[in-house]
Every structure is written in structure tokens, then in C-alpha cells.
Design a protein around this motif. Structure first.
Motif, PDB file in Angstrom:
ATOM      1  N   VAL A  63      26.667   3.576 104.869  1.00 32.23           N
ATOM      2  CA  VAL A  63      25.732   3.861 106.323  1.00 32.23           C
ATOM      3  C   VAL A  63      26.083   5.354 106.391  1.00 32.23           C
ATOM      4  O   VAL A  63      25.050   6.269 106.694  1.00 32.23           O
ATOM      5  N   ASN A  64      27.305   6.046 106.318  1.00 32.83           N
ATOM      6  CA  ASN A  64      27.450   7.379 106.779  1.00 32.83           C
ATOM      7  C   ASN A  64      26.580   8.316 105.923  1.00 32.83           C
ATOM      8  O   ASN A  64      26.392   9.366 106.140  1.00 32.83           O
TER       9      ASN A  64
ATOM     10  N   THR B 233      23.724   7.292 104.111  1.00 30.98           N
ATOM     11  CA  THR B 233      22.180   7.096 104.180  1.00 30.98           C
ATOM     12  C   THR B 233      21.108   7.772 105.140  1.00 30.98           C
ATOM     13  O   THR B 233      21.843   7.721 106.397  1.00 30.98           O
TER      14      THR B 233
ATOM     15  N   PRO C 169      18.461   8.962 107.738  1.00 36.48           N
ATOM     16  CA  PRO C 169      17.896   8.307 108.832  1.00 36.48           C
ATOM     17  C   PRO C 169      16.761   7.478 108.522  1.00 36.48           C
ATOM     18  O   PRO C 169      16.840   6.384 109.211  1.00 36.48           O
TER      19      PRO C 169
ATOM     20  N   GLN D 199      17.780   4.103 106.866  1.00 38.21           N
ATOM     21  CA  GLN D 199      18.800   2.955 107.227  1.00 38.21           C
ATOM     22  C   GLN D 199      18.276   1.771 107.459  1.00 38.21           C
ATOM     23  O   GLN D 199      17.085   1.588 107.972  1.00 38.21           O
ATOM     24  N   GLY D 200      18.735   0.763 107.181  1.00 41.05           N
ATOM     25  CA  GLY D 200      18.595  -0.656 107.428  1.00 41.05           C
ATOM     26  C   GLY D 200      17.849  -1.241 106.408  1.00 41.05           C
ATOM     27  O   GLY D 200      17.590  -2.335 106.328  1.00 41.05           O
TER      28      GLY D 200
ATOM     29  N   ASP E  60      26.952   3.298 117.515  1.00 43.23           N
ATOM     30  CA  ASP E  60      26.894   2.957 116.154  1.00 43.23           C
ATOM     31  C   ASP E  60      26.483   3.861 115.300  1.00 43.23           C
ATOM     32  O   ASP E  60      25.651   4.847 115.760  1.00 43.23           O
TER      33      ASP E  60
ATOM     34  N   ALA F 272      24.930   3.884 112.531  1.00 43.69           N
ATOM     35  CA  ALA F 272      23.765   3.898 112.005  1.00 43.69           C
ATOM     36  C   ALA F 272      22.560   4.405 112.895  1.00 43.69           C
ATOM     37  O   ALA F 272      21.757   5.127 112.761  1.00 43.69           O
ATOM     38  N   GLU F 273      23.101   3.939 114.224  1.00 40.30           N
ATOM     39  CA  GLU F 273      22.101   4.572 115.280  1.00 40.30           C
ATOM     40  C   GLU F 273      22.135   5.913 115.714  1.00 40.30           C
ATOM     41  O   GLU F 273      21.256   6.867 115.994  1.00 40.30           O
TER      42      GLU F 273
ATOM     43  N   ILE G 262      23.119   8.282 113.562  1.00 44.93           N
ATOM     44  CA  ILE G 262      22.138   8.780 112.475  1.00 44.93           C
ATOM     45  C   ILE G 262      20.683   8.868 112.716  1.00 44.93           C
ATOM     46  O   ILE G 262      20.069   9.805 112.423  1.00 44.93           O
ATOM     47  N   LYS G 263      19.900   7.765 113.015  1.00 47.14           N
ATOM     48  CA  LYS G 263      18.712   7.666 113.267  1.00 47.14           C
ATOM     49  C   LYS G 263      18.207   8.346 114.241  1.00 47.14           C
ATOM     50  O   LYS G 263      17.080   9.122 114.384  1.00 47.14           O
TER      51      LYS G 263
END
Length: 812
Positions: free
Chosen positions: A574-575, A577, A579, A582-583, A622, A624-625, A627-628
Motif C-alpha cells: 500500500v505505502n 502504490t 494513488p 490504489q485498490g 487509513d 491508502a486513503e 495517499i489517494k
């Protein structure tokens, strides 16, 4: 006629026309330049066959570098039929002109029996010629000959000397070999006979008996590359100079060459920062002789011994003064002056020529690697969609394990030895081919697709230090595919050695911030090389990067997960990846170079802020959030001071980064712009240069924000000498306030938090927990926090000693 210089870019028809004319008229240098133009696509389309044709013409006219390059082409079968004998002919002709590369290549041929009858004695002879001229590769290989007794009687002491010389020039394999050689028990020395002359210095320890080599660094080297001091220590040596060298440095402060004068001033300024420590007993025993005074100075946190001798024997000149001190203490001498090296060897002192500074050596290495790559490795195709095929498992009669034999095309029968590691895909074994390890897949991981990918990887012979690329496919006793051979990596995972402060300090106690910068640059070199071949790592993460105590050496492993042509990298973290992806399931799309540049920026940030992800912040959230949404919490001047940057050392590290580095990270993590590798390297090299000049902190974990007007003061709490901002300190004195150092402030903060926790706990126990403001430990971790400079200082007056006032005024 004068040819166009080989390093000049051929950008127009007139220039390339002149080069053709010169080459056609038989000018050897022009023919070689034209070969390079065809190889690199400068002014003409890339054409390897045409490049080799002009190499042949230049070689026929005696051009020494053309002979070397043509020899490589014959040796590897590049645009010509593979012919090792023809390669040897080229190398022999090149040696007649004194070409060091040809000497080393000819030694390789004799050592391996390629194109000539195997003769290890002849190999030693040619390696020695090249080694004495300062070639690091030859020094390393000659060290190996002595280490294993190939072509010469086995002599560990001599091997250590050659490994030390190569390692001092930044040769990473030599540094590793040196470390291993030092672990071998010292050879027994023959007893001295009665008619042997006594040693001139009976109280000193000969160099060959020292576990820590004493390395005399000549002025000519220091003026080119002051950072050699740190690298000598990194290679387990002890850097030494004399008062004569100090005097020569002083006289070069006004040298008309800017870089020379700058380096002289830097060295003298750093050595003057701390009082020297008198040395009465030398490391590993022995005392100063001949009335010498020995002092330990400090250069950017590294120890440097200075030998001062007032009385010199015989006729004096600076070179002899340096050589005799080295002789009396059994030192190795490294110098950029070949004359000094010859004089040293005539007096029985081991001397080596320093060929280039760290930067020049790196550029030379990069140039050689680029040439080799363009001649021998064809880039992979770029695919925009994954290769979709039915996953077919392979039926195998048995999976080899420890003690079993596997077969390979190029390496023959290979025995698996002990298990080195095991994971979800397979097991990695040590083998009887010392520098090779073998990955054997688990039975449920064997598939036709995996085999095809390994075969595709093996279609390119990629030999790159620091990249564990497959070198051979292996089969079991029934001839069924079970895994592959690869180079043996060195080091331990970055995740386990660097990303926790105490572990980093224990793993690499001699490291400073410069080592982190070196690691970043080395990592970028590896990624740039892979990208030049259209290879995407995909799963960049600190578990797949191995580091050693040599900060200019790292290994990237798990290469069979790389994205190559239609085979996507099926995993990710995740870190690291970007934005926009992501997912998304990694196995279902092809990453782009732009996606990878986000992961590269993340890795650089987490090296320079050891272990801290760029989107970590007060209040959590979070990953991932974050980063996005590009929730990057570190500020740059005048931009988005959220006050959410993590507490602890991270804000100090950020504040001590060069502004260009801060700006690049801001662009990558706040503005979602992708920074090119070339730009990262330029910024990091400038940052390193400024650290060496003393403009930026060289501490791994700076204890204060960057100070632009440093002054040495006494901490009002611990009474230690510390560096502070002169302007801030003078203002605090004028206001009648006490200055506390960064460490004391951090400790005081912890004490305040502990006291508040105890008070809150006592309040709860006594039934007085009915305040409208709940205790701090029950507040939501996501509650908004004001930046420290906006928080009220009311209520702090009751703290003993005015601690809040001290903290507030220190950082205001």
C-alpha cells in the motif's frame, strides 16, 4: 585531420559528415568515435553491426580502446561470430599499447582458459601489471588469486592488501572480500634468522599483521576527494595523514583551481572543529616512535590519525617524509601521484595509485555499464495489457531439497546445500557453486506461465551487481522445471536493519546521513538500469532490498516478480502504490514507469526518514486513503502548515533536508507529480555535497531544526556543549531566559506527558473525572490539533522551572 571528440553530442548533419570524412580517411580516433555514434544513436540510427565494423577499422589502425571493445564483441558474439581466440588477439594488441582494460581482460582469459590455454600464472602476471597502475578490478581479482592460491602461493596477507586497495576506490565486491579475508586466521610468520637485519621500527606492528589496516592518504587524493576518509573507515581501515600533508593542504587553500581550494578549506575547517586527542598507544598495540606525536582528529564524525614528525632522516622532501612515516608504522599508501607510489614501493612500502574521486569513478562505471548494456542487452517489449492465459499447473515427480542434485544448461549439475530462506513461493538454497543460490518453487507454485516468464528473463543475459537476475533454469532428476539459479545477494533486508532507530544505530554504527544519501543514489542507479531495459520492479518495498555496511552497495531481490513484457507484477504494498492504482488487483493490469516513480519517491523518503512513510501523520488515518487524498503533512516554506507532521525526530529530519529535496517530495506527495530519476540523483548529489561542506546536518537523526547561524553554547539543563542559533540564543539571553538543548527539550516533553498522565489517572481514581474536557488519552486520535505556534501557553506558568516557557521560546 582532427576528429570529433567521442564525448561530444553529434546533433547535426555537418558534424556527423565531418566525422564520416575523417573516419573514411583512416583517422583511428574518428573511426572509434563513429563506432560509438552508431552504438549510442548519436547523429545516426543505432546500428550495432555498423558500430562493430568501425571498431574493426579503428582496431586495425591500433586504437587501444577500440581493440578492447572489439575484443569484448568477439568474446560475447555481439554482431560477429563468437570467437574467444580473436578476442585474445585484440587484447594482446591492446596490451602492447599499455591499455589497462586489455591487460585485465587478457588476465581474465588466461584465468578462465577462454581463447587461450589456461595459465593462472600468466593471469597473475597481467593482473599485477594492471593492479600496479591503480585498476580496482585488477586489484580485486589479483587479491582473489592470492586468497585462493591460484597461480601463486596462497597468501592471505597479500590478498588483504589488494582487497584494501580496491575497496578504498569504492569497489564493493572487494570490500566484501576484504571483510571475509580478515576473518581467516593469520598465516604463521617464519622465524627471523640471526643474520637478518632488525626492523627499523621494532615497536610498531607490520601492516600484514594488522586486523585494521593503517592507510596513509596522500594530499593528492584528499584534494580530489575528501570523502575518501569516510570510505576508508567504512572498509574497516584507519585513515592516517602526517603534518607534512596538513602543511600541503594549508598551502592549497589559495589554489587557482576552485575545487582543489574548496576541498583544502573543507578539510582544514572540519579538522579544526574539535580539539585533537593525544594518542599514547596505537590501535592493536605499539607506541609512537622516533619522537613522533600522534593525535586523533575528527572529520565529519570520523576518526583520523595525524602523525607529526619533527626530525626526518636523510635528505628531506615532502614525498619522502610521508613515505618514511608510512614505512615505520607499516601503512598502505594511496596516492594520485604515480611517482610517489614508485618511490614508496622502492622503500618497501605498499603503494597504490588512486585513479579517481568517488564521483568520477561512478561516472566511469555508469559509462561502462551503458556501453555494455547497449551492446549486449536488448530491452524487453512494452506491453499495455497482461498476457492472459489459462493457469496450467506443472506435474513434477519430486521437489528437490537439501542435498539433492539439480541440473542446469550452463552450470551443469548443482548440489543444493543448506536452506537460506523460505517463503510462500518457494525455498532458496545455498549451492556448491559458491556465488550462486537456487530458488526451488513449491509444488503448488509451479505453472507453465511461471516457466515461460523465467525463460523470457533468461533470454537476456543481464549481469548487474546488486540485481539477483536469473542466470540459469534448473530441473529435477526427471528433467522437469523446478526453479532457477541466481547470484548470491549480500546483506540483510532494509526493513529489518534500518527502519527502527535503535536497530539502525546498532546495525550500522559508523553510518551518518551521507550514508543514507549514498544508499538513495545507489538504489536509483539500479532502478534506472532496469527501466532502461523496460523492466518495472512493481513490488518496491524494503523487504526486497538488502543492505550491507557499505552504503554504496545494495541488492534488489525477488526479481521473478518483476513486470516484464506481458507478465505483470502480481504483488504490491500500500505505502508504495500510486494513488491512481490504489485498490486495483495488481495481477490484472500493467504498471507504468510513472506508477513506479511514485514508489521510488516513497522509498527515498523512507530511507532519509528511516522507516517513516511519507503519509504518516498525527491523527493517523487509513494509509491508502491518505495517499489517494494526497494528505502529506510535512510543510515547505509558506505552504500548508497543518501541524500534523509526526512527532519525534521526523520534523527535525525534514527541517534539515535541502530545500530542493523538500520541494521534490512536496511535488511527489502533495501535487502528485512524478520526479524523474535523473532529477532525484542531481538533487541528492547536491545535498551530499552541502553536507560535506557543513551546510546541512550529517546526523542520522538531527536533534534540532536546521540552524543557519550556528554558535556553540552550554545547555542550561544538562550543561553539555551544543550548537544553537546565535540569533535565537542572543534573544533568549536578552529576555532573561534559559536555553535548553534539543535532547533536554525532548526529555522534558516526555516528563510533562508522564506527569499529566499520572494526574489524570489520579483524578479518575478520586472520582473527580467530571470535567467537560476529557483526559488527553481518551480524546479521539482523529481530533484536529492546532499547530504548536497557535496553541495557547496559558496554564503553563505553574510548571516547575518555567519549562513550558523554555520550550515555547526555543521553537518560537
Amino acid at each position: 585531420m582532427k576528429s570529433t571528440a567521442s564525448n561530444q553530442t553529434l546533433t547535426n548533419g555537418q558534424e556527423i559528415g565531418r566525422l564520416f570524412a575523417d573516419a573514411e580517411s583512416g583517422v583511428a580516433s574518428a573511426q572509434f568515435d563513429l563506432a560509438q555514434a552508431y552504438e549510442n544513436g548519436q547523429g545516426v540510427a543505432v546500428d550495432i553491426r555498423e558500430s562493430v565494423r568501425w571498431l574493426k577499422s579503428a582496431a586495425q589502425n591500433g586504437h587501444p580502446e577500440a581493440l578492447f571493445r572489439l575484443g569484448l564483441a568477439f568474446q560475447r558474439g555481439i554482431a560477429v561470430d563468437q570467437d574467444s581466440s580473436a578476442a585474445v588477439e585484440c587484447f594482446l594488441k591492446g596490451t602492447e599499447q599499455g591499455n589497462i582494460q586489455c591487460q585485465c581482460a587478457l588476465a581474465d582469459a588466461y584465468r578462465d582458459g577462454r581463447g587461450v590455454t589456461k595459465d593462472e600464472g600468466a593471469a597473475v602476471s597481467w593482473y599485477t601489471k594492471a593492479a600496479e597502475q591503480g585498476n580496482a578490478n585488477a586489484q580485486y581479482r589479483l587479491g582473489k588469486m592470492y586468497r585462493y592460491g591460484n597461480g601463486v602461493p596462497r597468501n592471505i596477507d597479500t590478498a588483504i592488501q589488494y582487497f584494501s586497495a580496491a575497496a578504498a576506490q569504492g569497489h564493493s565486491e572487494a570490500a566484501t572480500a576484504l571483510e571475509k579475508a580478515k576473518q581467516i586466521p593469520q598465516q604463521a610468520k617464519p622465524a627471523k634468522t640471526s643474520n637478518e637485519a632488525p626492523q627499523s621500527n621494532p615497536s610498531s606492528i607490520p601492516q600484514t599483521q594488522r586486523k585494521i589496516p593503517f592507510v596513509m592518504i596522500d594530499t593528492s587524493v584528499l584534494l580530489q576527494d575528501p570523502d575518501v576518509i569516510r570510505r576508508v573507515i567504512g572498509n574497516k581501515g584507519l585513515p592516517c595523514i602526517t603534518n607534512t600533508i596538513l602543511s600541503e593542504l594549508d598551502s592549497n587553500k589559495k589554489n587557482p583551481e576552485y575545487e582543489v581550494a574548496k576541498n583544502a578549506k573543507l578539510l582544514l575547517r572540519e579538522l579544526a572543529k574539535a580539539n585533537p586527542i593525544p594518542v599514547q598507544e596505537l590501535p592493536e598495540g605499539g607506541v609512537p616512535v622516533n619522537g613522533d606525536r600522534v593525535q586523533q582528529f575528527t572529520y565529519i564524525g570520523n576518526a583520523l590519525l595525524v602523525f607529526t614528525r619533527d626530525r626526518h632522516r636523510g635528505r628531506r622532501d615532502n614525498d619522502l617524509e610521508i613515505i618514511y612515516v608510512a614505512k615505520d608504522y607499516g601503512m598502505i599508501v594511496i596516492t594520485a601521484d604515480s611517482g610517489l607510489k614508485v618511490r614508496a614501493q622502492a622503500l618497501g612500502v605498499q603503494g597504490f595509485v588512486w585513479t579517481a574521486s568517488d564521483r568520477a569513478e561512478a561516472e566511469k562505471e555508469k559509462s561502462e555499464q551503458t556501453q555494455t548494456t547497449k551492446l549486449s542487452v536488448v530491452p524487453f517489449e512494452i506491453c499495455k495489457v497482461p498476457t492472459i492465459e489459462k493457469l496450467t499447473g506443472l506435474t513434477v515427480s519430486g521437489i528437490p531439497t537439501e542435498g539433492d542434485i539439480v541440473s542446469s544448461r550452463d552450470h551443469g549439475r548443482v548440489r543444493l546445500l543448506k536452506t537460506l530462506s523460505a517463503g510462500g513461493e518457494g525455498t532458496i538454497f545455498e549451492t556448491d557453486r559458491g556465488d550462486r543460490v537456487c530458488k526451488i518453487y513449491h509444488k503448488d507454485q509451479l505453472s507453465s506461465s511461471r516457466k515461460k516468464k523465467i525463460e523470457l528473463m533468461l533470454s537476456r543475459k543481464i549481469v548487474k551487481e546488486g540485481i539477483c537476475w536469473p542466470v540459469d533454469l534448473v530441473t529435477n532428476s526427471a528433467g522437469q522445471f523446478v526453479g532457477y539459479l541466481m547470484p548470491r545477494a549480500k546483506g540483510k533486508p532494509m526493513q529489518h536493519t534500518m527502519f527502527v532507530k535503535p536497530v539502525l544505530e546498532k546495525s550500522f554504527p559508523a553510518w551518518s546521513r551521507i550514508d543514507l544519501v549514498n544508499l538513495c543514489i545507489t538504489f536509483l542507479d539500479k532502478i534506472a538500469y532496469l527501466h532502461s531495459l523496460n523492466i518495472i520492479v512493481g513490488d518496491i518495498n524494503p523487504l526486497n532490498v538488502l543492505v550491507t555496511d557499505q552504503s554504496n552497495n545494495l541488492w534488489i531481490v525477488d526479481t521473478d516478480s518483476f513486470q516484464i513484457e506481458g507478465f505483470p507484477c502480481p504483488v504490491g504494498t500500500v505505502n508504495y502504490t500510486a494513488p491512481e492504482i490504489q485498490g486495483i488487483k495488481h495481477a490484472e493490469f500493467m504498471r507504468t514507469r510513472e506508477h513506479e516513480l511514485f514508489a521510488v519517491a516513497t522509498m527515498l523518503f523512507m530511507i532519509l526518514h528511516p522507516g517513516k512513510p511519507p503519509y504518516a501523520q498525527e491523527g493517523g488515518g487509513d494509509p491508502a486513503e491518505n495517499i489517494k487524498k494526497m494528505n502529506f503533512a510535512y510543510p515547505i516554506f509558506g505552504k500548508d502548515q497543518t501541524g500534523r507532521a509526526p512527532q519525534g525526530p521526523w520534523q527535525n529530519i525534514w527541517a534539515n533536508l535541502h530545500k530542493d529535496l523538500q520541494r521534490a517530495f512536496w511535488e511527489a506527495f502533495k501535487e502528485n507529480r512524478r520526479i524523474e530519476i535523473k532529477k532525484w540523483k542531481a538533487i541528492l548529489r547536491d545535498y551530499k555535497s552541502r553536507i560535506l561542506k557543513g551546510e546541512y546536518s550529517n546526523e542520522l537523526f538531527p536533534t534540532t531544526f536546521r540552524i543557519i547561524d550556528p554558535i556553540e553554547v552550554i545547555c542550561g539543563n544538562c550543561s553539555e556543549k551544543v550548537v544553537a542559533s546565535e540569533k535565537r540564543y542572543q534573544k533568549m539571553v536578552a529576555d532573561g531566559k534559559t536555553y535548553f538543548c534539543g535532547k533536554c527539550v525532548a526529555n522534558i516533553r516526555l516528563q510533562i506527558l508522564a506527569r499529566k498522565a499520572r494526574e489524570a489517572n489520579q483524578s479518575v481514581k478520586s472520582g473527580r473525572a467530571n470535567s467537560t474536557q476529557p483526559p488527553f488519552y481518551t480524546q479521539s486520535p482523529y481530533s484536529t490539533r492546532k499547530p504548536y505556534h497557535q496553541q495557547s501557553s496559558q496554564g503553563s506558568k505553574g510548571v516547575v522551572g518555567g519549562i513550558f516557557d523554555a520550550i515555547f521560546n526555543l521553537f518560537r
